[in-house]
Design an enzyme around this catalytic site. Structure first.
Site, PDB file in Angstrom:
ATOM      1  N   GLU A   1       0.863  -1.188   0.000  1.00 10.04           N
ATOM      2  CA  GLU A   1       0.000   0.000   0.000  1.00 10.04           C
ATOM      3  C   GLU A   1       0.910   1.251   0.000  1.00 10.04           C
ATOM      4  O   GLU A   1       1.937   1.267   0.698  1.00 10.04           O
ATOM      5  CB  GLU A   1      -0.835  -0.060   1.294  1.00 10.04           C
ATOM      6  CG  GLU A   1      -1.752   1.108   1.558  1.00 10.04           C
ATOM      7  CD  GLU A   1      -2.470   0.940   2.933  1.00 10.04           C
ATOM      8  OE1 GLU A   1      -2.059   0.079   3.746  1.00 10.04           O
ATOM      9  OE2 GLU A   1      -3.435   1.690   3.162  1.00 10.04           O
ATOM     10  N   LYS A  21      -9.677   1.937  -1.662  1.00 15.05           N
ATOM     11  CA  LYS A  21      -9.887   1.278  -0.361  1.00 15.05           C
ATOM     12  C   LYS A  21     -11.232   1.691   0.246  1.00 15.05           C
ATOM     13  O   LYS A  21     -11.489   2.891   0.440  1.00 15.05           O
ATOM     14  CB  LYS A  21      -8.735   1.675   0.565  1.00 15.05           C
ATOM     15  CG  LYS A  21      -8.688   0.963   1.903  1.00 15.05           C
ATOM     16  CD  LYS A  21      -7.419   1.416   2.665  1.00 15.05           C
ATOM     17  CE  LYS A  21      -7.193   0.664   3.940  1.00 15.05           C
ATOM     18  NZ  LYS A  21      -5.922   1.093   4.611  1.00 15.05           N
ATOM     19  N   CYS A  57      -4.989  -3.511   2.732  1.00 17.69           N
ATOM     20  CA  CYS A  57      -4.665  -3.544   4.157  1.00 17.69           C
ATOM     21  C   CYS A  57      -5.882  -3.803   5.060  1.00 17.69           C
ATOM     22  O   CYS A  57      -6.376  -4.910   5.111  1.00 17.69           O
ATOM     23  CB  CYS A  57      -3.936  -2.246   4.528  1.00 17.69           C
ATOM     24  SG  CYS A  57      -2.937  -2.430   6.018  1.00 17.69           S
TER      25      CYS A  57
HETATM   26  C1  ACM Z   1      -3.886   0.045   7.230  1.00 18.01           C
HETATM   27  O1  ACM Z   1      -5.005  -0.162   6.762  1.00 18.01           O
HETATM   28  N1  ACM Z   1      -2.938   0.630   6.523  1.00 18.01           N
HETATM   29  C2  ACM Z   1      -3.556  -0.360   8.597  1.00 18.01           C
END
Ligand code: ACM
Length: 261
Positions: free
Chosen positions: A38, A108, A141
């Site tokens: 990420e 995301k 993530c």
């Molecule tokens: C995250 O979602 N970077 C912990």
């Protein structure tokens, strides 16, 4: 299919330096799918929206161009995190590119912690992209803690989940065993290492990137604090068989009328 991850410590704000680190790490490497962490080019711990704006990119930006070059040199489909800018909004996003260019972008949908101050939550459902006969779904993530993310990708036929990460909590790597087991999918969790102290945040990223098999096996794993490239051979079609025994099937046994989701 040869699939793998890149684990390293990005330098905050130093895109060119981070591109060089990844390029060096992948020199001479050939694969079918490579997953980078990420926000691998920018770092993670932002302190203002202005800063995020300064690092953000359109789909014609330098990270997309870098991913395409990497796809040419490695022969792989590349999945990598970046900050996408569109209509005055910033997204914590992941791109999927091959040598022909950008094929898909995932924004995301479950933002973690102060990401909620900088980013807009993803405004499109996670999707599956078929490339080289491999069905790839992306999540980023913290999406791991919402089982619906993986499940929705599995329901769309995903065989491999590409999971760019900057993990700081201690549970995700192990939890991916369950995510893969309950959905019978492979997952490539590409985490970063290193520490970022900025503003009043102090994050140590947990490394331990891993490739999880579709029966929950750990097929490859990285140390918690070392740069690492790992590539293994898998048969993505193994993810298509959802049967547990002659009477049970992971997807068709769902009683969705009782879950309201
Ligand atoms: C995250 O979602 N970077 C912990």
């Amino acid at each position: 299919m040869r699939i793998g991850f890149v684990q390293f410590a990005p330098c905050f704000g130093e895109k060119e330096k981070n591109f060089t680190s990844v390029r060096e790490l992948l020199k001479g490497c050939k694969a079918d799918l490579l997953v980078l962490p990420e926000l691998f080019a920018t770092g993670y711990t932002f302190i203002s929206v202005d800063e995020v704006n300064g690092f953000s990119e359109s789909l014609e930006g330098e990270t997309a161009a870098f991913a395409r070059q990497l796809a040419v040199s490695t022969g792989a489909v590349i999945v990598a995190g970046f900050i996408e800018r569109e209509n005055g909004c910033y997204y914590n996003a992941s791109l999927l590119a091959d040598a022909t260019g950008l094929l898909a972008v995932y924004r995301k949908i479950h933002l973690f912690n102060k990401e909620k101050l900088w980013f807009s939550p993803g405004n499109r459902p996670p999707q599956v992209v078929t490339v080289r006969d491999m069905k790839i779904g992306m999540m980023i993530c913290f999406d791991w803690i919402f089982p619906e993310t993986c499940r929705s990708l599995a329901l769309q036929g995903a065989q491999v989940i590409a999971h760019p990460s900057n993990l700081v909590l201690p549970w995700a790597q192990q939890a991916m065993t369950t995510r893969c087991l309950e959905n019978r999918v492979f997952a490539v969790t590409a985490n970063r290492i290193g520490r970022e102290q900025r503003g009043d945040d102090d994050f140590t990223f947990t490394g331990q990137s891993r490739i999880t098999g579709c029966k929950g096996e750990v097929l490859a794993s990285a140390p918690e604090d070392e740069t690492c490239l790992s590539i293994i051979e898998i048969d993505p079609a193994l993810a298509d068989d959802k049967s547990v025994n002659p009477y049970n099937d992971l997807l068709s046994d769902r009683r969705s009328q009782f879950y309201s989701l």
